[in-house]
Design a protein around this motif. Structure first.
Motif, mmCIF file in Angstrom:
data_model
loop_
_atom_site.group_PDB
_atom_site.id
_atom_site.type_symbol
_atom_site.label_atom_id
_atom_site.label_comp_id
_atom_site.label_asym_id
_atom_site.label_seq_id
_atom_site.Cartn_x
_atom_site.Cartn_y
_atom_site.Cartn_z
ATOM 1 N N GLN A 1 0.727 -1.153 0.196
ATOM 2 C CA GLN A 1 -0.023 -0.025 0.172
ATOM 3 C C GLN A 1 0.944 1.210 -0.146
ATOM 4 N N ALA A 2 0.424 2.349 -0.682
ATOM 5 C CA ALA A 2 0.971 3.769 -0.507
ATOM 6 C C ALA A 2 0.982 4.234 0.825
ATOM 7 N N ALA A 3 1.959 5.234 1.126
ATOM 8 C CA ALA A 3 1.746 5.625 2.613
ATOM 9 C C ALA A 3 0.366 6.216 2.758
ATOM 10 N N LEU A 4 -0.064 5.898 3.883
ATOM 11 C CA LEU A 4 -1.549 6.188 4.454
ATOM 12 C C LEU A 4 -1.738 7.349 4.939
ATOM 13 N N PRO A 5 -2.689 8.289 4.937
ATOM 14 C CA PRO A 5 -2.731 9.641 5.319
ATOM 15 C C PRO A 5 -2.906 9.458 7.017
ATOM 16 N N ASN A 6 -2.231 10.359 7.605
ATOM 17 C CA ASN A 6 -2.261 10.601 9.280
ATOM 18 C C ASN A 6 -3.589 11.015 9.618
ATOM 19 N N THR A 7 -3.842 10.283 10.539
ATOM 20 C CA THR A 7 -5.170 10.978 11.259
ATOM 21 C C THR A 7 -5.104 11.638 12.525
ATOM 22 N N GLU A 8 -3.916 11.784 12.918
ATOM 23 C CA GLU A 8 -3.666 12.274 14.275
ATOM 24 C C GLU A 8 -4.326 13.937 14.273
ATOM 25 N N LYS A 9 -4.984 14.032 15.319
ATOM 26 C CA LYS A 9 -5.764 15.170 15.639
ATOM 27 C C LYS A 9 -5.444 15.815 17.032
ATOM 28 N N GLY A 10 -4.737 14.971 17.674
ATOM 29 C CA GLY A 10 -4.455 15.369 19.035
ATOM 30 C C GLY A 10 -3.745 14.246 19.863
ATOM 31 N N THR A 11 -3.862 14.360 21.340
ATOM 32 C CA THR A 11 -3.106 13.264 21.872
ATOM 33 C C THR A 11 -4.092 12.029 21.891
ATOM 34 N N VAL A 12 -5.532 12.056 21.903
ATOM 35 C CA VAL A 12 -6.365 11.062 21.874
ATOM 36 C C VAL A 12 -6.833 10.607 20.542
ATOM 37 N N LYS A 13 -6.937 9.219 20.612
ATOM 38 C CA LYS A 13 -7.453 8.494 19.411
ATOM 39 C C LYS A 13 -8.876 7.841 19.670
ATOM 40 N N THR A 14 -9.671 7.978 18.523
ATOM 41 C CA THR A 14 -10.964 7.563 18.703
ATOM 42 C C THR A 14 -11.091 6.301 18.029
ATOM 43 N N ILE A 15 -11.816 5.312 18.868
ATOM 44 C CA ILE A 15 -12.126 4.017 18.281
ATOM 45 C C ILE A 15 -13.673 3.930 18.249
ATOM 46 N N CYS A 16 -14.049 3.133 16.994
ATOM 47 C CA CYS A 16 -15.480 2.962 16.849
ATOM 48 C C CYS A 16 -15.682 1.416 16.663
ATOM 49 N N TYR A 17 -16.610 0.864 17.519
ATOM 50 C CA TYR A 17 -17.052 -0.358 17.282
ATOM 51 C C TYR A 17 -18.308 -0.698 16.406
ATOM 52 N N ILE A 18 -18.143 -1.371 15.439
ATOM 53 C CA ILE A 18 -19.336 -1.565 14.484
ATOM 54 C C ILE A 18 -20.017 -2.889 14.576
ATOM 55 N N GLU A 19 -21.071 -3.124 14.961
ATOM 56 C CA GLU A 19 -21.933 -4.371 14.826
ATOM 57 C C GLU A 19 -22.136 -4.611 13.636
ATOM 58 N N VAL A 20 -21.469 -5.540 12.849
ATOM 59 C CA VAL A 20 -21.612 -5.739 11.366
ATOM 60 C C VAL A 20 -22.652 -6.594 10.976
ATOM 61 N N ASN A 21 -23.269 -7.246 12.148
ATOM 62 C CA ASN A 21 -24.608 -8.117 11.886
ATOM 63 C C ASN A 21 -25.413 -7.285 11.228
ATOM 64 N N ASN A 22 -25.591 -5.862 11.764
ATOM 65 C CA ASN A 22 -26.527 -4.763 11.126
ATOM 66 C C ASN A 22 -26.129 -3.660 10.299
ATOM 67 N N GLU A 23 -24.805 -3.282 10.514
ATOM 68 C CA GLU A 23 -24.213 -2.042 10.162
ATOM 69 C C GLU A 23 -22.911 -2.259 8.954
ATOM 70 N N ASN A 24 -22.596 -1.123 8.321
ATOM 71 C CA ASN A 24 -21.532 -1.324 7.441
ATOM 72 C C ASN A 24 -20.356 -0.477 8.021
ATOM 73 N N ILE A 25 -19.175 -0.734 7.992
ATOM 74 C CA ILE A 25 -18.096 -0.186 8.528
ATOM 75 C C ILE A 25 -17.572 1.040 7.808
ATOM 76 N N LEU A 26 -18.194 1.144 6.368
ATOM 77 C CA LEU A 26 -17.809 2.274 5.647
ATOM 78 C C LEU A 26 -18.613 3.676 6.238
ATOM 79 N N ASN A 27 -19.564 3.378 6.892
ATOM 80 C CA ASN A 27 -20.117 4.476 7.556
ATOM 81 C C ASN A 27 -19.395 5.446 8.535
ATOM 82 N N THR A 28 -18.206 4.756 9.175
ATOM 83 C CA THR A 28 -17.331 5.553 9.887
ATOM 84 C C THR A 28 -16.354 6.341 8.987
#
Length: 471
Positions: A1-28
């Motif tokens: 893969q090419a170099a990926l964009p940096n998501t760093e916005k501050g000192t905190v990283k944000t996690i999202c748990y997606i219930e894929v039985n019902n939802e699509n991870i692309l929405n994040t």
């Protein structure tokens, strides 16, 4: 893969748990920071694959059809998020068998780590998230490879994963036990001289809207407070500010396309990063690979269009007295844009649909709550050369006849408020106004004297509530 964009916005990283039985991870990937354009979510967890035992008693990864769909379409679901800089992890969850993160012996832990590595390599995951719930540890006896459950064995599994996947990320989700007992579903201790704090990248405390921490894990690797997006309500601002000041992670669970989560996510973004979060308005159904604009999410655009109205009753004159419990009224109203994301025009409320066609009511939209309100009383027309009269839509209370001089104009300012129950929109007024009806008043002396014009009091007049369904 090419170099990926940096998501760093501050000192905190944000996690999202997606219930894929019902939802699509692309929405994040549809949530970005307003100024920088960086993704709001840093890590997305595919929730969840399971740990099970095969016929030989060895642990393996089980994927239900919904998780399998994600894996089989990794190039269309996982890769687009990674290309935006978002890390995608696979969550491993117990599944009512003796196999679990705490019951694998040393060799079984090594074998299961190899199994996990095959999923990481084949499907291109950036890491693994462990959730030690729903394993039946009472049944470990008699299974070769399984041992008496312990938090130290949990650390052994993390160690074996780190040994063969040194460049991947590993997280732990922990919470109270299923029976409400104290938390023991997180790893402890050292393995081969390696402390579990050094082996992990993050931990998430999963009793939502509460706060707890682990004393043996660095604060920069912990999420001591997480929220369930389906529960609604405002995030705890004190907890969010504490995370911003001292901790490394924040987690959100169960992003759903049917829920209005923009307000909550924006509050998190402004607190943690000092920046608003933009949502594109695009959604992906569970098996979609291309997005579409939502028609079901309750936002500004949701209210636009025609609605079938059913009133809570009506007032009608029966030649002797007013029937305060008259038949319901049914008619169509039309809601059009006035100022995007702020207000609407409303046409068609009977029996004044002809007047409102010329001078529509204005309805306000609250961006924070996605609710609507109609200010009453409301000036619907200021005098001009074409029509020198001042028009106001107000409430009026019943008199003792069907003539104007027995009706009383309600001077108190109130609102008709919009709320949803069982999939239908209700326009409600407060208790004192329920026995009132909307009446248009006009004035030829700048409001000093209000007149009834074009009002036939023998007409059927709507009584609130209004119930609205899509036309």
């Amino acid at each position: 893969q090419a170099a990926l964009p940096n998501t760093e916005k501050g000192t905190v990283k944000t996690i999202c748990y997606i219930e894929v039985n019902n939802e699509n991870i692309l929405n994040t990937g549809e949530y970005t920071m307003e100024n920088s354009g960086k993704p709001f979510f840093d890590i997305v967890n595919v929730f969840a694959a399971n740990i099970r035992l095969n016929e030989e008693g060895k642990p393996y990864v089980y994927c239900n059809p919904q998780v399998t769909f994600v894996l089989e379409n990794a190039d269309k679901l996982i890769r687009p998020l990674q290309q935006k800089g978002i890390k995608v992890h696979l969550t491993i969850l117990g599944d009512h068998t003796p196999a679990g993160m705490r019951s694998l012996g040393d060799e079984a832990a090594k074998d299961f780590a190899k199994e996990l590595k095959s999923y990481v390599d084949i499907y291109g995951f950036d890491g693994i998230s462990f959730d030690d719930e729903w394993s039946n540890y009472d049944l470990v006896a008699g299974y070769p490879g399984l041992v008496t459950p312990s938090q130290e064995q949990y650390s052994r599994l993390i160690y074996e994963c780190r040994q063969i996947m040194p460049d991947k990320q590993f997280g732990v989700y922990w919470c109270k036990q299923e029976n409400g007992g104290a938390s023991i579903n997180y790893p402890l201790g050292e393995v081969e001289g390696k402390d579990v704090n050094d082996l992990l990248d993050y931990t998430v405390y999963g009793n939502y809207n509460l706060w707890d921490k682990l004393g043996h894990i660095d604060e920069g690797k912990q999420c001591p407070y997480a929220i369930n997006l389906t529960e609604g309500g405002n995030p705890n601002s004190i907890f969010l500010n504490q995370i911003k000041d001292s901790w490394g992670y924040f987690a959100l669970y169960n992003l759903q396309i049917s829920k209005n989560s923009e307000t909550i996510i924006n509050q998190v973004g402004e607190t943690l990063y000092g920046e608003k979060v933009n949502w594109t308005g695009q959604i992906y159904g569970r098996t979609d690979f291309t997005s579409s604009e939502t028609t079901t999410r309750i936002n500004y655009k949701y209210y636009l269009g025609e609605w079938k109205v059913t009133t809570g009753g009506s007032f009608s004159w029966n030649n002797v007295s007013w029937n305060q419990f008259g038949k319901v009224m049914n008619f169509i109203i039309k809601i059009e844009e006035k100022v995007e994301n702020e207000s609407y025009y409303i046409y068609g409320i009977q029996p004044y649909d002809q007047i409102l066609e010329k001078y529509p009511l204005v309805m306000n939209y609250n961006k924070e709550t996605a609710k609507i309100s109609i200010p009453i009383p409301q000036i619907i027309h200021e005098p001009n050369e074409e029509d020198p009269l001042l028009w106001q839509m107000s409430y009026a209370t019943l008199g003792n006849s069907n003539t104007a001089n027995t009706w009383k104009k309600a001077e108190t300012v109130t609102n008709i408020n919009g709320a949803f129950y069982n999939g239908r929109l209700y326009l409600e007024v407060n208790a004192t106004a329920r026995m009132q009806t909307l009446i248009p008043f006009c004035s030829n002396d700048k409001g000093n004297t209000w007149l009834y014009l074009h009002t036939n009091f023998t007409d059927q007049h709507p009584k609130f509530d209004f119930t609205l369904a899509r036309n």
